[in-house]
Design an enzyme around this catalytic site. Structure first.
Site, short mmCIF file in Angstrom:
data_model
loop_
_atom_site.label_atom_id
_atom_site.label_comp_id
_atom_site.label_asym_id
_atom_site.label_seq_id
_atom_site.Cartn_x
_atom_site.Cartn_y
_atom_site.Cartn_z
N TYR A 10 -65.64 -39.75 -35.31
CA TYR A 10 -66.07 -41.01 -34.72
C TYR A 10 -66.49 -40.72 -33.16
O TYR A 10 -65.65 -40.12 -32.31
CB TYR A 10 -65.00 -42.02 -34.50
CG TYR A 10 -65.56 -43.39 -34.44
CD1 TYR A 10 -66.00 -44.42 -35.18
CD2 TYR A 10 -65.78 -43.71 -32.97
CE1 TYR A 10 -66.43 -45.69 -35.08
CE2 TYR A 10 -66.37 -45.02 -32.61
CZ TYR A 10 -66.73 -45.78 -33.72
OH TYR A 10 -67.29 -47.16 -33.23
N TYR A 16 -75.51 -46.10 -34.90
CA TYR A 16 -73.94 -46.63 -34.53
C TYR A 16 -73.73 -47.99 -35.48
O TYR A 16 -74.13 -49.03 -35.04
CB TYR A 16 -73.93 -47.16 -32.92
CG TYR A 16 -72.49 -47.67 -32.67
CD1 TYR A 16 -71.61 -46.97 -32.39
CD2 TYR A 16 -72.50 -49.08 -32.58
CE1 TYR A 16 -70.23 -47.55 -31.80
CE2 TYR A 16 -71.19 -49.67 -31.92
CZ TYR A 16 -70.26 -48.95 -31.73
OH TYR A 16 -69.07 -49.37 -31.19
#
Lengths: 415, 143
Positions: A318, A369
């Site tokens: 991430y 995203y």
């Protein structure tokens, strides 16, 4: 036979810069991602009996289930981890549902139209609005600063730091990264190497928002400062889109076309006192302050999966901020605490010959995203042999969710 | 009124049952740490119970307002505030010797000076900013 649940399909909508999807709604994107994922798995919506999401997804499973015409909804679940911390936890919960027989085919989804709703990068502006005393009319002077009562736990926690201007994730995550630099000599150029490597991967990915935009280390260094030490190019994109993955039993997976990919380990959680992570965790243990807070979680994950960092062929980590990637590399044991800077500067993260090919799609810094669910999509693709930056013979993949907040992670393995 | 560094449009403190007394002490320019009567643990932000021994016997205690810079960020991106840019958000490690048996840190701002990486660890003291008669916010300055 391995009884572990499997990932058997993935679906995505178009990804765009935030605000560019205007001809459809966020929840229609969720429907599109879900139906594409189910189709990718070679299944039918009629076989889906569970839905799971995270990050306070506005697109509630009960309404999606009705719109999809799901025959009988047997499992609907939302993770209590803030923002991007819960992506892999949503997978973990779907896995638990499948492995315990509560449901057989669970779709995990995330839809995010920052143009149609608030931008996360400016999300706290909304909090700020709540913190302002209301003027009786717009024509009057605003009232002088005053206390605003809150009985909601998040607002109480944020209300204690907002008077100092703590309104954005960039400012929050910059604090531990600055201290990491102070303690270990980590440099902005080392952080920049992470951004440049992921951009190179995105340049090879036709779905990536940054497909046609190259980035050099010099451009990273020259990009405008947002919250020191984080430049613009240290921060993830703000995008519109949706994605989804399908989880089902090992038995069912064997009957489908794709290579079986099992979820061999899952872990979620937070260290003591973590609350809302970097926004509010000033009083966590000093030794944890310059980590992603995912060290304990990593140990549990490796133990459950029966593999360790040396067994990982490809990783999807991430990447809300470059520095947070660096801290996770340390937490998950790919390098020692404090050594993340030299590790990434060595080129370790490159798909082409790096020791730990990472974010082969470009990640949130350069692909899109999607609060980290796109990392799960790419993790599965990299084991199906479908990545645009395919690591040869990849068999075991780590996928992590946002660190610096309560977090989660999974390990995927080809069977 | 005290010196001003930030405009009135800064976010107001959002207070709950536990943090209101802290902000009320701040209005009198007293910086406080909530301390557990049972085990001596210092807690910020103020909470209903002690996270170490779960006692609900908690007392607000004044601290000196001295401390050191733990980490910081210089914020260049205006969100929707009218303050001058850039500004500094910092984590301050408070001097709580004799008050609590643990280190207590809090978020605040460094005002009146620019901040460099080498400043981490430097001694700071509280500088009160009266935003209104009701709201006083503790900022910090280098000693």
């Amino acid at each position: 036979m391995n009884k572990k649940a499997h990932i058997v399909g993935a679906g995505e909508t178009q990804y765009t810069k935030w605000g560019q999807i205007t001809d459809t709604t966020e929840h229609a994107l969720a429907l599109q991602a879900i139906t594409r994922a189910v189709e990718d798995a070679g299944l039918s919506i009629d076989e889906v009996d569970g839905l799971a999401s995270f990050a306070e997804d506005r697109n509630e499973a009960i309404f999606l289930a009705a719109e999809l015409g799901i025959a009988e909804l047997r499992f609907a679940n939302m993770v209590w981890m803030p923002g991007g911390g819960g992506g892999c936890a949503a997978i973990a919960n779907a896995v638990m549902a499948v492995e315990t027989g509560q449901a057989e085919v669970v779709v995990v989804y995330r839809a995010l139209c920052q143009g149609q709703f608030m931008r996360f990068g400016q999300g706290a502006a909304e909090l700020q609005g709540q913190s302002q005393a209301q003027s009786p009319t717009h024509t009057q002077e605003p009232p002088p600063p005053t206390f605003v009562q809150s009985n909601e736990m998040l607002m109480s926690a944020m209300g204690f730091v907002m008077p100092y201007g703590m309104l954005t994730a960039t400012a929050a995550f910059a604090l531990p990264i600055r201290r990491h630099m102070h303690l270990y000599g980590t440099t902005s150029e080392q952080l920049g190497q992470i951004a440049v490597t992921f951009r190179e991967h995105a340049n090879r990915n036709p779905r990536a928002v940054m497909k046609d935009r190259t980035m050099t280390l010099e451009q990273h260094q020259e990009s405008r400062m947002i919250a020191e030490p984080l430049h613009l190019f240290d921060c993830c994109l703000e995008t519109d889109g949706a994605c989804a993955v399908v989880i089902t039993t090992a038995e069912r997976a064997k009957t489908l076309a794709k290579r079986p990919v099992a979820v061999i380990g899952t872990a979620q959680g937070a260290p003591k006192g973590y609350s809302f992570g970097s926004f509010t965790n000033a009083n966590i243990d000093d030794k944890l302050y310059t980590t992603g807070g995912t060290g304990q979680l990593a140990n549990r994950l490796w133990q459950q999966a029966g593999v360790g960092p040396k067994d990982i062929d490809v990783a999807q980590i991430y990447d809300h901020f470059t520095g947070s990637v660096l801290m996770q590399l340390e937490d998950y044991g790919f390098c020692k605490p404090g050594q993340g800077g030299p590790f990434v500067a060595s080129g370790a993260l490159s798909w082409d010959g790096g020791s730990l090919p990472t974010n082969t799609s470009g990640g949130s810094l350069s692909e899109a995203y999607m609060h980290g669910l796109s990392h799960v999509v790419e993790g599965a693709r990299s084991l199906w042999g479908e990545s645009s930056s395919q690591v040869k013979n990849a068999n075991t993949c780590l996928v992590t969710s946002a660190a610096g907040v309560p977090s989660s992670a999974i390990v995927l393995q080809g069977q | 009124m005290s010196e001003r560094w930030f405009p009135n449009s800064m976010p107001n403190p959002m207070v709950d049952h536990y943090s209101l007394p802290w902000w009320q002490a701040a209005a009198e320019h007293r910086l406080q740490v909530q301390c557990c009567d049972n085990c001596g643990h210092g807690i910020l932000p103020p909470a209903p119970i002690c996270s170490e021994c779960r006692s609900s016997q908690l007392t607000m205690k004044d601290v000196s307002g001295k401390g050191s810079l733990y980490t910081y960020t210089v914020v260049h991106q205006p969100v929707s505030m009218e303050q001058e840019m850039p500004f500094v958000i910092a984590i301050i490690e408070l001097d709580t010797q004799g008050i609590s048996n643990n280190t207590v840190r809090m978020m605040s701002n460094i005002v009146g000076a620019s901040v460099e990486p080498a400043d981490i660890g430097r001694a700071v003291s509280v500088a009160w900013e009266d935003m209104s008669e009701e709201v006083c916010v503790p900022r910090f300055q280098f000693d």
